[in-house]
Design an enzyme around this catalytic site. Sequence first.
Site, PDB file in Angstrom:
ATOM      1  N   GLY A   1      53.628 -15.628  12.409  1.00 56.95           N
ATOM      2  CA  GLY A   1      52.777 -16.037  13.447  1.00 56.95           C
ATOM      3  C   GLY A   1      52.755 -15.318  14.776  1.00 56.95           C
ATOM      4  O   GLY A   1      52.176 -15.715  15.749  1.00 56.95           O
TER       5      GLY A   1
ATOM      6  N   HIS B   1      60.317  -7.712  17.323  1.00 57.69           N
ATOM      7  CA  HIS B   1      60.817  -8.265  16.119  1.00 57.69           C
ATOM      8  C   HIS B   1      62.560  -8.380  16.043  1.00 57.69           C
ATOM      9  O   HIS B   1      63.076  -8.584  15.085  1.00 57.69           O
ATOM     10  CB  HIS B   1      60.307  -7.333  14.700  1.00 57.69           C
ATOM     11  CG  HIS B   1      58.768  -7.851  14.593  1.00 57.69           C
ATOM     12  ND1 HIS B   1      58.335  -9.031  14.466  1.00 57.69           N
ATOM     13  CD2 HIS B   1      57.942  -7.039  14.158  1.00 57.69           C
ATOM     14  CE1 HIS B   1      57.090  -8.836  14.125  1.00 57.69           C
ATOM     15  NE2 HIS B   1      57.071  -7.647  13.972  1.00 57.69           N
TER      16      HIS B   1
ATOM     17  N   ARG C   1      58.353 -19.393  10.679  1.00 57.93           N
ATOM     18  CA  ARG C   1      57.458 -19.923   9.622  1.00 57.93           C
ATOM     19  C   ARG C   1      58.390 -20.216   8.343  1.00 57.93           C
ATOM     20  O   ARG C   1      59.351 -19.515   8.152  1.00 57.93           O
ATOM     21  CB  ARG C   1      56.508 -18.849   9.276  1.00 57.93           C
ATOM     22  CG  ARG C   1      55.478 -19.427   8.551  1.00 57.93           C
ATOM     23  CD  ARG C   1      54.253 -18.091   8.216  1.00 57.93           C
ATOM     24  NE  ARG C   1      53.182 -18.694   7.745  1.00 57.93           N
ATOM     25  CZ  ARG C   1      52.044 -17.768   7.207  1.00 57.93           C
ATOM     26  NH1 ARG C   1      52.325 -16.435   7.393  1.00 57.93           N
ATOM     27  NH2 ARG C   1      51.104 -18.201   6.683  1.00 57.93           N
TER      28      ARG C   1
HETATM   29  P1  PAP Z   1      52.788  -9.494  12.206  1.00 56.90           P
HETATM   30  O1  PAP Z   1      54.359 -10.035  12.317  1.00 56.90           O
HETATM   31  O2  PAP Z   1      53.049  -8.219  11.351  1.00 56.90           O
HETATM   32  O3  PAP Z   1      52.310  -9.234  13.690  1.00 56.90           O
HETATM   33  P2  PAP Z   1      52.066 -12.107  11.795  1.00 56.90           P
HETATM   34  O4  PAP Z   1      50.942 -12.021  12.752  1.00 56.90           O
HETATM   35  O5  PAP Z   1      53.240 -12.731  12.184  1.00 56.90           O
HETATM   36  O6  PAP Z   1      52.002 -10.522  11.385  1.00 56.90           O
HETATM   37  O7  PAP Z   1      51.650 -12.678  10.417  1.00 56.90           O
HETATM   38  C1  PAP Z   1      50.630 -12.608   9.893  1.00 56.90           C
HETATM   39  C2  PAP Z   1      50.084 -14.047   9.149  1.00 56.90           C
HETATM   40  O8  PAP Z   1      49.638 -14.673  10.177  1.00 56.90           O
HETATM   41  C3  PAP Z   1      49.100 -13.899   8.086  1.00 56.90           C
HETATM   42  O9  PAP Z   1      49.477 -14.939   7.310  1.00 56.90           O
HETATM   43  P3  PAP Z   1      48.965 -15.119   5.860  1.00 56.90           P
HETATM   44  O10 PAP Z   1      49.470 -13.696   5.014  1.00 56.90           O
HETATM   45  O11 PAP Z   1      49.658 -16.271   5.000  1.00 56.90           O
HETATM   46  O12 PAP Z   1      47.481 -15.354   5.749  1.00 56.90           O
HETATM   47  C4  PAP Z   1      47.794 -14.211   8.937  1.00 56.90           C
HETATM   48  O13 PAP Z   1      46.775 -14.667   7.967  1.00 56.90           O
HETATM   49  C5  PAP Z   1      48.262 -15.340   9.988  1.00 56.90           C
HETATM   50  N1  PAP Z   1      47.511 -15.576  11.225  1.00 56.90           N
HETATM   51  C6  PAP Z   1      47.179 -14.255  12.175  1.00 56.90           C
HETATM   52  N2  PAP Z   1      46.435 -14.903  13.049  1.00 56.90           N
HETATM   53  C7  PAP Z   1      46.531 -16.147  12.851  1.00 56.90           C
HETATM   54  C8  PAP Z   1      45.747 -17.105  13.804  1.00 56.90           C
HETATM   55  N3  PAP Z   1      45.152 -16.988  14.734  1.00 56.90           N
HETATM   56  N4  PAP Z   1      46.047 -18.587  13.386  1.00 56.90           N
HETATM   57  C9  PAP Z   1      46.931 -18.903  12.086  1.00 56.90           C
HETATM   58  N5  PAP Z   1      47.412 -18.025  11.207  1.00 56.90           N
HETATM   59  C10 PAP Z   1      47.234 -16.577  11.804  1.00 56.90           C
END
Ligand code: PAP
Length: 348
Positions: free
Chosen positions: A90, A152, A174
Amino acid sequence: MPSSINTTTSMTITNYPKNQSSNGGEEELSHECKELLLSLPKEKGWRTPHLYKYQEFWCQAIEIQSIVSFQRHFQASDNDVVLATIPKSGTTWLKALAFAIVNRKRFALENNHPLLTSNPHDLVPFFEYKLYANRQLPDLSNLPHPRLFGTHLPFPSLPTSIKKSGCRVVYICRNPFDTFISSWHFLNKVNPGSKAPMSLDEAFEMYCKGVIGFGPFWDHMLGYWKESIERPHKVLFLKYEDLKEDVTFHLKKLAEFLGFPFSLEEERAGDVEKIAKLCSFENMKELEVNKAGKSIKYFENKTLFRKGVVGDWVNYLTPRMVEQLTKVVEEKLGGSGLSFKLFTEDIE
Ligand code: PAP
């Protein structure tokens, strides 16, 4: 309003390594870092040839170089805000929410908001991927306060000045089932092409052993969890699933923790809901910058917006895998008081 906002005024920064090479950029490392790597345990990586165990967590060679520099050089200010996550928990969502909350007097929520034209990772830079990447030493003194940063890193590895100053840390975690599936999709998508995609089975075994970037996931979570219990005014612990269930409530809680509570007037004007909508998965996924842009050189913003739901793991994990991961979670997190919501109604 410019088409993208520079929150990093007067700051020298470079992005991720240009194109990550087949050995994860290891040939670009300093002599000191190469020496350090020789002393570290290593395992096969998900996307790069190896992950190294540095200070009890796993990460890529190129990340270690930036992390060492970050740990050595960063000086926290009392009103800094550090947003911490293990990947795929997230991060993007939390960065968007925190940015919108603390900057709502600078940027009106209606039109031309920076989040409409910039990816949250550009607005809230990572220490280890942006600010201290590529042997850069950024001058962060001119950033508007409160300065917002992302990382991270596990809590024990944060620079002392963050741990000892008055700066605030927000952690979002999460459930491990969805985090694993999200990581597996992501890491196969941004694979630079030199490595065959990793099978779900192989990735799962590594995840359960704790071998994943910045893992083991249980140590990462527990580090921030314990700190949030000991210093609740300085470390806020959030859960992705809770935000999904009631974003307004948690948005207000986040704003209060950050020292930017919503006034009654703002609440009446619907500002909380406006921020929730602006930062929602549905809104962000459809923005041009997130459909076609790149925030970090070797992956596209669209890879950050896949499904954004709770419980997608049911579409991938076999009963045996569910049993195995449940056992790991019980063994490692049992008794900590940390628990997760694993299901939701809206799974396709
Ligand atoms: P990162 O650590 O590489 O920045 P991060 O943003 O933590 O990634 O994780 C991406 C996940 O958050 C994706 O989940 P999924 O693969 O299960 O779909 C992504 O879809 C979800 N995500 C990104 N933006 C949002 C948002 N605004 N609200 C809810 N979930 C989100």
